[in-house]
Scaffold this motif. Structure first.
Motif, mmCIF file in Angstrom:
data_model
loop_
_atom_site.group_PDB
_atom_site.id
_atom_site.type_symbol
_atom_site.label_atom_id
_atom_site.label_comp_id
_atom_site.label_asym_id
_atom_site.label_seq_id
_atom_site.Cartn_x
_atom_site.Cartn_y
_atom_site.Cartn_z
ATOM 1 N N LEU A 164 -15.522 1.152 -1.518
ATOM 2 C CA LEU A 164 -15.582 -0.161 -2.158
ATOM 3 C C LEU A 164 -14.523 -0.303 -3.247
ATOM 4 O O LEU A 164 -13.971 -1.389 -3.446
ATOM 5 N N TYR A 165 -14.226 0.776 -3.937
ATOM 6 C CA TYR A 165 -13.167 0.738 -4.953
ATOM 7 C C TYR A 165 -11.834 0.339 -4.303
ATOM 8 O O TYR A 165 -11.136 -0.546 -4.808
ATOM 9 N N PHE A 166 -11.505 0.970 -3.189
ATOM 10 C CA PHE A 166 -10.237 0.654 -2.524
ATOM 11 C C PHE A 166 -10.256 -0.743 -1.895
ATOM 12 O O PHE A 166 -9.232 -1.436 -1.893
ATOM 13 N N ILE A 167 -11.397 -1.160 -1.396
ATOM 14 C CA ILE A 167 -11.502 -2.536 -0.883
ATOM 15 C C ILE A 167 -11.311 -3.525 -2.036
ATOM 16 O O ILE A 167 -10.630 -4.541 -1.889
ATOM 17 N N GLY A 168 -11.896 -3.214 -3.189
ATOM 18 C CA GLY A 168 -11.735 -4.068 -4.366
ATOM 19 C C GLY A 168 -10.290 -4.156 -4.812
ATOM 20 O O GLY A 168 -9.807 -5.225 -5.205
ATOM 21 N N MET A 169 -9.570 -3.040 -4.757
ATOM 22 C CA MET A 169 -8.151 -3.053 -5.111
ATOM 23 C C MET A 169 -7.360 -3.904 -4.114
ATOM 24 O O MET A 169 -6.440 -4.632 -4.498
ATOM 25 N N ILE A 197 -20.612 -6.186 0.766
ATOM 26 C CA ILE A 197 -20.096 -5.143 1.652
ATOM 27 C C ILE A 197 -20.849 -3.844 1.421
ATOM 28 O O ILE A 197 -21.158 -3.111 2.372
ATOM 29 N N GLY A 198 -21.186 -3.558 0.160
ATOM 30 C CA GLY A 198 -21.964 -2.360 -0.157
ATOM 31 C C GLY A 198 -23.335 -2.380 0.492
ATOM 32 O O GLY A 198 -23.786 -1.376 1.054
ATOM 33 N N ILE A 199 -24.005 -3.525 0.445
ATOM 34 C CA ILE A 199 -25.315 -3.660 1.089
ATOM 35 C C ILE A 199 -25.181 -3.464 2.595
ATOM 36 O O ILE A 199 -25.989 -2.774 3.212
ATOM 37 N N LEU A 200 -24.149 -4.038 3.175
ATOM 38 C CA LEU A 200 -23.929 -3.908 4.616
ATOM 39 C C LEU A 200 -23.677 -2.452 5.012
ATOM 40 O O LEU A 200 -24.302 -1.933 5.949
ATOM 41 N N LEU A 201 -22.779 -1.768 4.293
ATOM 42 C CA LEU A 201 -22.464 -0.380 4.627
ATOM 43 C C LEU A 201 -23.656 0.547 4.407
ATOM 44 O O LEU A 201 -23.925 1.430 5.225
ATOM 45 N N CYS A 202 -24.377 0.332 3.306
ATOM 46 C CA CYS A 202 -25.571 1.152 3.066
ATOM 47 C C CYS A 202 -26.655 0.847 4.095
ATOM 48 O O CYS A 202 -27.384 1.746 4.510
ATOM 49 N N GLY A 203 -26.742 -0.413 4.512
ATOM 50 C CA GLY A 203 -27.707 -0.780 5.545
ATOM 51 C C GLY A 203 -27.425 -0.080 6.859
ATOM 52 O O GLY A 203 -28.335 0.379 7.546
#
Length: 97
Positions: A19-24, A44-50
């Motif tokens: 997520l850090y790199f996606i944010g960048m 995106i974090g919720i989706l990936l963790c899901g």
């Protein structure tokens, strides 16, 4: 930092780096306004963790299904927050005061 790690599943810490790199990437993209980046990273974090949670649970009852959704949501928000925290640490360390 240790307190934060007590709440995030160790398997999902890598998601915060992703997520850090996606944010960048979003920061450098002209089509995403800065004010929407944390919201996008949370989603995106919720989706990936899901994806991770549902691939590792049997979810044979409504209670287990509800718990999987809850875990996905909370872990997704936590890893998105951790990625923002990492970003701020890097920014603050680069400042000359």
């Amino acid at each position: 930092m240790e307190e934060v790690m007590n709440y995030i599943k160790p398997e999902l810490v890598l998601v915060s780096l992703v997520l850090y790199f996606i944010g960048m990437w979003f920061k450098n993209a002209s089509f995403v306004k800065d004010k929407y980046i944390p919201l996008l990273l949370g989603g995106i974090g919720i989706l990936l963790c899901g994806i991770w949670v549902f691939s590792n649970c049997s979810c044979s009852s409504p209670k287990e299904l509800a718990m999987a959704f809850f875990t996905s949501f909370t872990q997704g928000i936590l890893v998105a927050g951790l990625s923002t925290y990492i970003n701020q640490i890097i920014k603050q360390a680069a400042k000359n005061e």
